[in-house]
Design a protein around this motif. Structure first.
Motif, PDB file in Angstrom:
ATOM      1  N   LEU A 598      -2.600  38.319  22.337  1.00  0.00           N
ATOM      2  CA  LEU A 598      -1.553  39.121  21.695  1.00  0.00           C
ATOM      3  C   LEU A 598      -0.532  38.257  20.964  1.00  0.00           C
ATOM      4  CD1 LEU A 598      -0.696  41.900  24.330  1.00  0.00           C
ATOM      5  CD2 LEU A 598      -1.628  42.233  22.032  1.00  0.00           C
ATOM      6  N   GLY A 599      -0.361  37.038  21.401  1.00  0.00           N
ATOM      7  CA  GLY A 599       0.656  36.178  20.790  1.00  0.00           C
ATOM      8  C   GLY A 599       2.022  36.347  21.411  1.00  0.00           C
ATOM      9  N   THR A 620       3.201  47.943  22.058  1.00  0.00           N
ATOM     10  CA  THR A 620       4.586  47.857  22.533  1.00  0.00           C
ATOM     11  C   THR A 620       4.571  47.358  23.973  1.00  0.00           C
ATOM     12  OG1 THR A 620       4.694  50.150  23.316  1.00  0.00           O
ATOM     13  CG2 THR A 620       5.250  49.745  21.007  1.00  0.00           C
ATOM     14  N   TYR A 621       5.639  46.675  24.360  1.00  0.00           N
ATOM     15  CA  TYR A 621       5.626  45.999  25.658  1.00  0.00           C
ATOM     16  C   TYR A 621       7.051  45.696  26.094  1.00  0.00           C
ATOM     17  CZ  TYR A 621       6.551  41.875  22.765  1.00  0.00           C
ATOM     18  OH  TYR A 621       7.118  40.990  21.876  1.00  0.00           O
ATOM     19  N   ASN A 622       7.168  45.216  27.317  1.00  0.00           N
ATOM     20  CA  ASN A 622       8.437  44.689  27.815  1.00  0.00           C
ATOM     21  C   ASN A 622       8.223  43.241  28.238  1.00  0.00           C
ATOM     22  OD1 ASN A 622      11.089  44.531  28.573  1.00  0.00           O
ATOM     23  ND2 ASN A 622      11.001  46.199  30.064  1.00  0.00           N
ATOM     24  N   SER A 623       9.280  42.441  28.082  1.00  0.00           N
ATOM     25  CA  SER A 623       9.182  41.029  28.440  1.00  0.00           C
ATOM     26  C   SER A 623      10.580  40.464  28.574  1.00  0.00           C
ATOM     27  CB  SER A 623       8.396  40.251  27.371  1.00  0.00           C
ATOM     28  OG  SER A 623       8.403  38.863  27.660  1.00  0.00           O
ATOM     29  N   SER A 624      10.749  39.609  29.548  1.00  0.00           N
ATOM     30  CA  SER A 624      12.063  38.992  29.760  1.00  0.00           C
ATOM     31  C   SER A 624      12.376  37.926  28.713  1.00  0.00           C
ATOM     32  CB  SER A 624      12.126  38.367  31.162  1.00  0.00           C
ATOM     33  OG  SER A 624      11.086  37.400  31.312  1.00  0.00           O
ATOM     34  N   ASN A 625      11.343  37.444  28.025  1.00  0.00           N
ATOM     35  CA  ASN A 625      11.584  36.414  27.010  1.00  0.00           C
ATOM     36  C   ASN A 625      11.194  36.895  25.609  1.00  0.00           C
ATOM     37  OD1 ASN A 625       8.836  36.471  27.233  1.00  0.00           O
ATOM     38  ND2 ASN A 625       8.590  34.315  27.849  1.00  0.00           N
ATOM     39  N   ALA A 626      11.251  38.205  25.369  1.00  0.00           N
ATOM     40  CA  ALA A 626      10.881  38.762  24.071  1.00  0.00           C
ATOM     41  C   ALA A 626      11.872  38.320  23.000  1.00  0.00           C
ATOM     42  CB  ALA A 626      10.830  40.280  24.149  1.00  0.00           C
ATOM     43  N   THR A 627      11.341  38.187  21.777  1.00  0.00           N
ATOM     44  CA  THR A 627      12.168  37.722  20.655  1.00  0.00           C
ATOM     45  C   THR A 627      12.037  38.632  19.437  1.00  0.00           C
ATOM     46  OG1 THR A 627      10.379  36.263  19.923  1.00  0.00           O
ATOM     47  CG2 THR A 627      12.038  35.318  21.413  1.00  0.00           C
ATOM     48  N   GLY A 628      11.732  39.911  19.667  1.00  0.00           N
ATOM     49  CA  GLY A 628      11.625  40.835  18.547  1.00  0.00           C
ATOM     50  C   GLY A 628      10.306  40.783  17.824  1.00  0.00           C
ATOM     51  N   VAL A 629       9.259  40.278  18.481  1.00  0.00           N
ATOM     52  CA  VAL A 629       7.928  40.195  17.872  1.00  0.00           C
ATOM     53  C   VAL A 629       7.130  41.440  18.252  1.00  0.00           C
ATOM     54  CG1 VAL A 629       5.746  38.947  17.837  1.00  0.00           C
ATOM     55  CG2 VAL A 629       7.907  37.692  17.789  1.00  0.00           C
ATOM     56  N   LEU A 630       6.608  42.129  17.246  1.00  0.00           N
ATOM     57  CA  LEU A 630       5.786  43.320  17.446  1.00  0.00           C
ATOM     58  C   LEU A 630       4.357  43.001  17.025  1.00  0.00           C
ATOM     59  CD1 LEU A 630       5.454  46.396  17.999  1.00  0.00           C
ATOM     60  CD2 LEU A 630       6.059  46.769  15.582  1.00  0.00           C
ATOM     61  N   PRO A 631       3.405  42.914  17.981  1.00  0.00           N
ATOM     62  CA  PRO A 631       2.012  42.605  17.612  1.00  0.00           C
ATOM     63  C   PRO A 631       1.359  43.791  16.901  1.00  0.00           C
ATOM     64  CG  PRO A 631       2.446  42.116  19.938  1.00  0.00           C
ATOM     65  CD  PRO A 631       3.597  42.938  19.440  1.00  0.00           C
ATOM     66  N   VAL A 632       0.562  43.469  15.881  1.00  0.00           N
ATOM     67  CA  VAL A 632      -0.182  44.490  15.159  1.00  0.00           C
ATOM     68  C   VAL A 632      -1.617  44.000  14.993  1.00  0.00           C
ATOM     69  CG1 VAL A 632       0.602  43.571  12.935  1.00  0.00           C
ATOM     70  CG2 VAL A 632      -0.347  45.878  13.057  1.00  0.00           C
ATOM     71  N   TYR A 633      -2.561  44.864  15.290  1.00  0.00           N
ATOM     72  CA  TYR A 633      -3.978  44.513  15.245  1.00  0.00           C
ATOM     73  C   TYR A 633      -4.665  45.303  14.147  1.00  0.00           C
ATOM     74  CZ  TYR A 633      -8.893  44.093  16.660  1.00  0.00           C
ATOM     75  OH  TYR A 633     -10.246  43.862  16.684  1.00  0.00           O
ATOM     76  N   ASP A 647       1.908  39.437  13.534  1.00  0.00           N
ATOM     77  CA  ASP A 647       3.196  39.829  14.102  1.00  0.00           C
ATOM     78  C   ASP A 647       4.067  40.476  13.039  1.00  0.00           C
ATOM     79  OD1 ASP A 647       2.457  38.678  16.493  1.00  0.00           O
ATOM     80  OD2 ASP A 647       3.399  36.748  16.007  1.00  0.00           O
ATOM     81  N   VAL A 648       4.844  41.450  13.470  1.00  0.00           N
ATOM     82  CA  VAL A 648       5.953  41.949  12.669  1.00  0.00           C
ATOM     83  C   VAL A 648       7.226  41.432  13.340  1.00  0.00           C
ATOM     84  CG1 VAL A 648       7.210  43.967  11.862  1.00  0.00           C
ATOM     85  CG2 VAL A 648       4.703  44.013  11.949  1.00  0.00           C
ATOM     86  N   GLN A 649       7.984  40.639  12.601  1.00  0.00           N
ATOM     87  CA  GLN A 649       9.240  40.137  13.150  1.00  0.00           C
ATOM     88  C   GLN A 649      10.329  41.171  12.892  1.00  0.00           C
ATOM     89  OE1 GLN A 649      10.036  37.212  15.029  1.00  0.00           O
ATOM     90  NE2 GLN A 649      11.779  38.590  15.307  1.00  0.00           N
TER      91      GLN A 649
END
Length: 718
Positions: A598-599, A620-633, A647-649
């Motif tokens: 996923l990256g 869509t996901y949750n993460s304690s170290n997320a930086t606004g990255v939205l994976p797209v496949y 990624d969509v930043q």
């Protein structure tokens, strides 16, 4: 007086030993057919020892009436059985004229009437007749199990429990001649001498192929059928059975993958409401099409579902979007009309919702909570109903809008709630996700330890499973703590069965396995050695896309091929469901899969959201170290080859993309994020974050909270 008519002259009367009966009132006519009155009739029999008759009343005895009995017993009150079977003739006379004779068949008491299965060795095509009559294959047994000579039994009346399957002649000379009508099988009853038996079965050939066209086109190969709001189009369904014979008039269920934008009526009329591209298919669903008694499911192909090929339809026009946003941490929801872009005033709910689902018609929004079900009318954004009888998490609403699936995780009860009147049925269980088939007749509910299936004909089936729980630990109660618990479930297109996430990803098919004493209605259809936490199907029917926190965040693209025919022992069975020795066998869904990182490193997978045109999927996901990255496949062509992930930043301030939804026309992906607590507009064409809005959702202390629930519906631009 010229004539006396005595009935029933064509069928006669059938009596068991010692059984009594009654002739019908004679009718007298003169030489021109005018009805005459006779004050008194006299009745007689050709054999008083076999079929005695009261000469004054016409009451018949299968044997001999008592006469001149001792002890003051009245005459004609005791019927004494005869010494053996036979046929006698009875008549009525009056005014010097005798009636026609009617036969009376006298025989031993009947225990059962049977039509052996070998009477019908193959299904009968529509409008064709069974080669021999049902009467020719009928056996009548006495109370000792011995066959009774049919010459002494008399007329047998046949009837179909389901008269839509077969018509049966009752006319003398053609009695028992059966003509096939609609696909399916049914019990045939046989009646004589006041004895009715479930004698046998009749099988009308089921559909083997359902081909849909609009003006001769299917919309395949990149040339979709174009439907405009001003010109609805009618579907032509060419239906044939396994013998290549045409079938007319079966009850098909049509469905659209984009029902808010492209609707299809029960009769197959396609209407364009708003612009999009979608698929339309039909299914012959047992219950209303190709039904069968439970013990005959799969015999000669009856009782099995059959799906059509698909139509690819493009609707034209213009539309805007209505968007609703909510959070499990807030008592409020916020609407926005993208026609003017103004964010509406947040609307307060009685309780913080743990779930939010809109019906496909966009009429009602259902909010679950730990206290009650809350229903909001979408047109007015006002609370229209509260029901304390069904607290819990709203998992799904049926495509026809009639049924809401709610899971009370405190009491471990799954409710099927009728939206119209508030009634409900239930089954015990804990669930995390649910999906209906497009015709609303099959419901698949996934829980940590079981798959629950509800079918309108066969009811509930529960399949325990130990591989479903693969995601992070979830708080399975009615609170708002974990709105995106796994396992997830996604239904194939066409809707032959669900895929369920887990340590391995499994599928169950709609072809029952009837080889055992108890049918397995939804047996395993595929097992994919890939861990997934959440799943989604693409509308083109080629992919099941899953994602997991495992392996540091991984996406799995499962290429699926829904069989249009299956082969067993050299025999090919169109319509997906294989058969062997008059049994239905499980469907096998061929799959291959590819995996890609996923990256990002999620702590929870919230959703996999596929676009209406099947061109891409967001995770869509949750993460304690997320930086606004939205994976797209982006899936590849052919479906068996690996796609690409990018990624969509999202704009500065966004952390984890928690939940998202596509606009109805597929041009925008709306995503709610932690960190900035905003909703971002991602342009699907350029895959860039073009705009943000503030939904103004706050917790009970007034602190901003992120959006985790989003629903949309199209609206006209004017």
């Amino acid at each position: 007086m010229a004539n006396i008519d005595l009935e029933p002259k064509t069928t006669g009367i059938s009596l068991a030993y010692g059984q009594t009966g009654q002739v019908q009132q004679p009718t007298a006519t003169d030489c021109v057919g005018t009805t005459e009155t006779i004050a008194h009739y006299n009745y007689g029999s050709s054999n008083l020892l076999l079929a005695d008759i009261n000469p004054n009343t016409g009451q018949i005895c299968g044997g001999t009436w008592n006469r001149n009995s001792a002890g003051g017993i009245p005459d004609f009150t005791i019927c004494i059985p005869p010494s053996g079977p036979g046929v006698a003739q009875i008549t009525a006379s009056g005014a010097g004229v005798s009636s026609n004779p009617i036969p009376v068949f006298v025989h031993p008491p009947i225990s059962t009437i049977t039509i052996p299965d070998q009477t019908q060795t193959g299904c009968v095509p529509q409008n064709q007749q069974l080669p021999s009559s049902l009467l020719a294959g009928t056996t009548v047994l006495d109370q000792s199990g011995n066959p009774i000579n049919l010459n002494y039994v008399g007329n047998i009346t046949y009837a179909a429990v389901n008269p839509s399957i077969v018509s049966i002649s009752q006319t003398t000379g053609t009695n028992g001649v059966a003509t096939a009508l609609q696909p399916g099988s049914t019990v045939i009853t046989a009646t004589t001498s006041l004895v009715t038996s479930a004698a046998g079965y009749f099988f009308t050939c089921p559909p083997a192929n359902i081909s849909l066209t609009v003006n001769g086109h299917t919309g395949a190969n990149g040339n979709p059928i174009v439907v405009s709001p001003s010109s609805p189009q009618n579907i032509s369904a060419a239906i044939t059975d396994a013998k290549g014979q045409a079938i007319n008039g079966p009850s098909l269920d049509y469905s659209s993958t984009q029902p808010q934008q492209i609707s299809v009526s029960a009769g197959g009329a396609i209407s364009a409401l708003f612009p999009t591209t979608g698929d339309i298919q039909a299914i012959c669903q047992p219950g209303t099409c190709n039904p069968a008694p439970v013990n005959k499911i799969g015999v000669l192909g009856t009782g099995l579902p059959i799906v059509s090929d698909k139509l690819v339809v493009k609707s034209t026009g213009s539309s805007s979007t209505l968007l609703w946003m909510a959070s499990p941490q807030s008592n409020f929801f916020t609407p926005i009309d993208l026609t003017n872009g103004n964010v509406g005033t947040p609307v307060k709910l009685p309780y913080q919702p743990n779930s939010m689902v809109m019906d496909q018609l966009g009429l009602n929004i259902y909010f679950g909570s730990y206290r009650e079900l809350m229903v909001v009318a979408a047109a007015s954004n006002s609370l229209s109903k509260q029901d304390i009888n069904v607290p819990g998490v709203v998992l799904a609403v049926s495509p026809d809008g009639t049924t809401v699936v709610i899971n009370d995780r405190v009491r471990n009860v799954i409710y099927l709630y009728t939206a119209k009147n508030g009634s409900f049925t239930s089954i015990g269980g804990t669930a995390t996700s649910a999906v209906f088939s497009p015709d609303s007749k099959n419901l698949y509910i996934a829980g940590p330890n079981a798959l629950y299936v509800h079918n309108i004909s066969t009811g509930w089936s529960v399949y325990p499973e130990t591989t479903y729980s693969s995601g992070p630990a979830c708080t399975l109660d009615n609170s708002n703590l974990d709105p995106f618990c796994s396992p997830g479930v996604a239904i194939t297109i066409p809707s032959v069965g669900p895929f369920i996430s887990g340590s391995s990803t499994t599928a169950n098919g709609f072809c029952p396995d009837t080889r055992g004493a108890t049918p397995i209605y939804y047996p395993n259809a595929a097992t994919v050695a890939a861990q997934t936490d959440q799943l989604a199907a693409t509308n083109d029917g080629n992919h099941i896309i899953g994602a997991t926190i495992g392996s540091g965040g991984q996406l799995t693209d499962i290429a699926v091929t829904i069989p249009q025919s299956t082969s067993v022992a050299g025999n090919t069975f169109p319509g997906s469901c294989p058969q062997s020795n008059n049994h239905s066998l499980p469907l096998t869904i061929p799959t291959t899969f590819n995996q890609i990182a996923l990256g990002v490193s999620p702590t929870n997978i919230d959703q996999v959201v596929t676009s209406p045109d099947s061109a891409l999927a967001f995770v869509t996901y949750n993460s304690s170290n997320a930086t606004g990255v939205l994976p797209v496949y982006k899936p590849a062509t052919p479906a068996t080859t690996p796609g690409t992930i990018s990624d969509v930043q999202l704009s500065s301030g966004a952390l984890a993309p928690l939940a998202g939804v596509f606009s109805p026309d597929g041009s925008i992906f709306f995503v709610g994020t932690s960190g900035d607590n905003l909703v971002h507009y991602v342009d699907v064409k350029s895959l860039t974050d073009t705009q943000t809005i503030n939904p103004k959702l706050v917790d009970p202390n007034g602190n901003p909270v992120p959006v985790q629930f989003l629903v949309v519906k199209p609206r006209p631009t004017t």
